[in-house]
Design a protein around this motif. Structure first.
Motif, PDB file in Angstrom:
ATOM      1  N   TYR A  50       0.853  -1.188   0.000  1.00  0.00           N
ATOM      2  CA  TYR A  50       0.000   0.000   0.000  1.00  0.00           C
ATOM      3  C   TYR A  50       0.888   1.236   0.000  1.00  0.00           C
ATOM      4  N   ARG A  51       0.708   2.100  -0.998  1.00  0.00           N
ATOM      5  CA  ARG A  51       1.568   3.281  -1.136  1.00  0.00           C
ATOM      6  C   ARG A  51       0.750   4.480  -1.552  1.00  0.00           C
ATOM      7  N   PRO A  52       1.187   5.672  -1.235  1.00  0.00           N
ATOM      8  CA  PRO A  52       2.300   6.011  -0.350  1.00  0.00           C
ATOM      9  C   PRO A  52       1.884   5.893   1.110  1.00  0.00           C
ATOM     10  N   TRP A  53       2.873   5.863   1.991  1.00  0.00           N
ATOM     11  CA  TRP A  53       2.622   5.886   3.424  1.00  0.00           C
ATOM     12  C   TRP A  53       2.622   7.327   3.895  1.00  0.00           C
ATOM     13  N   THR A  54       1.788   7.611   4.880  1.00  0.00           N
ATOM     14  CA  THR A  54       1.881   8.861   5.618  1.00  0.00           C
ATOM     15  C   THR A  54       2.309   8.477   7.027  1.00  0.00           C
ATOM     16  N   ARG A  59       4.402  13.552  18.169  1.00  0.00           N
ATOM     17  CA  ARG A  59       3.996  14.953  18.338  1.00  0.00           C
ATOM     18  C   ARG A  59       2.899  15.356  17.350  1.00  0.00           C
ATOM     19  N   GLY A  60       2.495  14.442  16.480  1.00  0.00           N
ATOM     20  CA  GLY A  60       1.457  14.725  15.503  1.00  0.00           C
ATOM     21  C   GLY A  60       1.984  15.216  14.168  1.00  0.00           C
ATOM     22  N   GLY A  61       3.305  15.331  14.041  1.00  0.00           N
ATOM     23  CA  GLY A  61       3.897  15.731  12.766  1.00  0.00           C
ATOM     24  C   GLY A  61       3.714  14.643  11.730  1.00  0.00           C
ATOM     25  N   GLU A  62       3.391  15.047  10.515  1.00  0.00           N
ATOM     26  CA  GLU A  62       3.145  14.072   9.463  1.00  0.00           C
ATOM     27  C   GLU A  62       4.018  14.351   8.254  1.00  0.00           C
ATOM     28  N   ARG A  63       4.359  13.259   7.553  1.00  0.00           N
ATOM     29  CA  ARG A  63       5.058  13.392   6.275  1.00  0.00           C
ATOM     30  C   ARG A  63       4.714  12.193   5.403  1.00  0.00           C
ATOM     31  N   GLU A  64       4.615  12.474   4.116  1.00  0.00           N
ATOM     32  CA  GLU A  64       4.346  11.407   3.166  1.00  0.00           C
ATOM     33  C   GLU A  64       5.659  10.748   2.796  1.00  0.00           C
ATOM     34  N   LEU A  65       5.626   9.441   2.681  1.00  0.00           N
ATOM     35  CA  LEU A  65       6.845   8.687   2.411  1.00  0.00           C
ATOM     36  C   LEU A  65       6.649   7.824   1.169  1.00  0.00           C
ATOM     37  N   ILE A  66       7.514   8.038   0.194  1.00  0.00           N
ATOM     38  CA  ILE A  66       7.487   7.265  -1.044  1.00  0.00           C
ATOM     39  C   ILE A  66       8.808   6.505  -1.130  1.00  0.00           C
ATOM     40  N   VAL A  78       9.881  -6.057   8.206  1.00  0.00           N
ATOM     41  CA  VAL A  78      11.030  -5.158   8.321  1.00  0.00           C
ATOM     42  C   VAL A  78      11.005  -4.245   7.101  1.00  0.00           C
ATOM     43  N   ALA A  79      11.268  -2.941   7.323  1.00  0.00           N
ATOM     44  CA  ALA A  79      11.221  -1.992   6.207  1.00  0.00           C
ATOM     45  C   ALA A  79      12.429  -1.066   6.211  1.00  0.00           C
ATOM     46  N   GLU A  80      12.792  -0.643   5.005  1.00  0.00           N
ATOM     47  CA  GLU A  80      13.798   0.393   4.812  1.00  0.00           C
ATOM     48  C   GLU A  80      13.038   1.665   4.450  1.00  0.00           C
ATOM     49  N   LEU A  81      13.208   2.713   5.262  1.00  0.00           N
ATOM     50  CA  LEU A  81      12.529   3.977   5.021  1.00  0.00           C
ATOM     51  C   LEU A  81      13.522   4.977   4.441  1.00  0.00           C
ATOM     52  N   PRO A  82      13.187   5.632   3.344  1.00  0.00           N
ATOM     53  CA  PRO A  82      14.090   6.635   2.784  1.00  0.00           C
ATOM     54  C   PRO A  82      14.475   7.675   3.839  1.00  0.00           C
ATOM     55  N   GLY A  83      15.769   7.982   3.929  1.00  0.00           N
ATOM     56  CA  GLY A  83      16.250   8.980   4.877  1.00  0.00           C
ATOM     57  C   GLY A  83      16.590   8.430   6.247  1.00  0.00           C
ATOM     58  N   VAL A  84      16.290   7.155   6.493  1.00  0.00           N
ATOM     59  CA  VAL A  84      16.622   6.516   7.768  1.00  0.00           C
ATOM     60  C   VAL A  84      17.793   5.586   7.472  1.00  0.00           C
ATOM     61  N   ASP A  85      19.011   6.036   7.847  1.00  0.00           N
ATOM     62  CA  ASP A  85      20.214   5.361   7.379  1.00  0.00           C
ATOM     63  C   ASP A  85      21.037   4.649   8.444  1.00  0.00           C
ATOM     64  N   ASP A  86      20.666   4.779   9.720  1.00  0.00           N
ATOM     65  CA  ASP A  86      21.432   4.082  10.755  1.00  0.00           C
ATOM     66  C   ASP A  86      20.501   3.682  11.896  1.00  0.00           C
ATOM     67  N   ARG A  87      21.040   2.896  12.807  1.00  0.00           N
ATOM     68  CA  ARG A  87      20.233   2.363  13.907  1.00  0.00           C
ATOM     69  C   ARG A  87      19.628   3.469  14.769  1.00  0.00           C
ATOM     70  N   ASP A  88      20.389   4.538  15.042  1.00  0.00           N
ATOM     71  CA  ASP A  88      19.864   5.627  15.871  1.00  0.00           C
ATOM     72  C   ASP A  88      18.655   6.284  15.213  1.00  0.00           C
ATOM     73  N   ALA A  89      18.741   6.525  13.909  1.00  0.00           N
ATOM     74  CA  ALA A  89      17.615   7.130  13.194  1.00  0.00           C
ATOM     75  C   ALA A  89      16.417   6.184  13.179  1.00  0.00           C
ATOM     76  N   ALA A  90      16.675   4.885  13.029  1.00  0.00           N
ATOM     77  CA  ALA A  90      15.596   3.893  13.044  1.00  0.00           C
ATOM     78  C   ALA A  90      14.942   3.841  14.420  1.00  0.00           C
ATOM     79  N   GLU A  91      15.744   3.866  15.468  1.00  0.00           N
ATOM     80  CA  GLU A  91      15.198   3.818  16.832  1.00  0.00           C
ATOM     81  C   GLU A  91      14.367   5.062  17.129  1.00  0.00           C
ATOM     82  N   ALA A  92      14.761   6.202  16.558  1.00  0.00           N
ATOM     83  CA  ALA A  92      14.007   7.447  16.756  1.00  0.00           C
ATOM     84  C   ALA A  92      12.622   7.375  16.106  1.00  0.00           C
ATOM     85  N   MET A  93      12.404   6.436  15.207  1.00  0.00           N
ATOM     86  CA  MET A  93      11.110   6.266  14.540  1.00  0.00           C
ATOM     87  C   MET A  93      10.121   5.456  15.378  1.00  0.00           C
TER      88      MET A  93
END
Length: 183
Positions: A50-54, A59-66, A78-93
């Protein structure tokens, strides 16, 4: 009944632009920025189609992800999200909710309905007595349960067709049940 996809906000539950909550990020997977996804689609890997994801953060911030890529593993999706390039960024999600437009879900088979399409429908019993509106539907293992609410009153009705749920008319916005409103 088809995929147990929970609903997502909005007063017009059947509007063409309605978004549906289909999953959330539950943590990092590995060290390269992949994330573990809790999927509420059936099958659970269907979320990847199902695409795109929002994405909606805590905090309620939204962004569309393609451009999401992913796979199903023995332990989940398991997913690879554009712009999420390391474990710290993934954990922040972690905790980020995943929405898709209702319009991207496939048309249900004849005689089936998405749970989310029932939300907000009027519930009446076979004698014509109003029992409120569908709040949500949830699984129990034995059978699904339709929750009807009117004010402070709530009915838990086994979603067993045609024994208790006798008719679903999406066009009329009504679910008819064979249920005692005093029960």
């Amino acid at each position: 009944m088809t995929s147990p996809v929970p609903g997502a906000g909005g007063s017009d539950t059947h509007s063409p632009g309605r978004r549906i909550l289909v999953g959330r990020v539950v943590g990092a997977f590995g060290v390269r920025g992949e994330v573990k996804i809790e999927s509420w689609t059936e099958p659970r890997s269907a979320i990847l189609g199902y695409r795109p994801w929002t994405l909606r953060d805590a905090r309620g911030g939204e962004r569309e992800l393609i451009g999401v890529r992913g796979r199903e593993t023995a332990k989940g999706v398991v997913a690879e999200l554009p712009g999420v390039d390391d474990r710290d960024a993934a954990e922040a999600m972690r905790g980020t909710e995943i929405y898709v437009a209702r319009a991207v879900l496939p048309k249900p088979a004849q005689g089936e309905v998405y749970w989310v399409d029932l939300e907000g429908l009027q519930v009446v019993n076979v004698d014509g007595r109003l029992m409120g509106r569908v709040s949500h539907v949830f699984p129990t293992g034995a059978n699904d349960v339709l929750v009807a609410r009117e004010g402070d009153r709530e009915w838990l009705i086994p979603f067993v067709r045609p024994q208790y749920v006798t008719d679903i008319d999406l066009d009329a916005g009504r679910v008819t049940v064979d249920w005692d409103p005093d029960f």
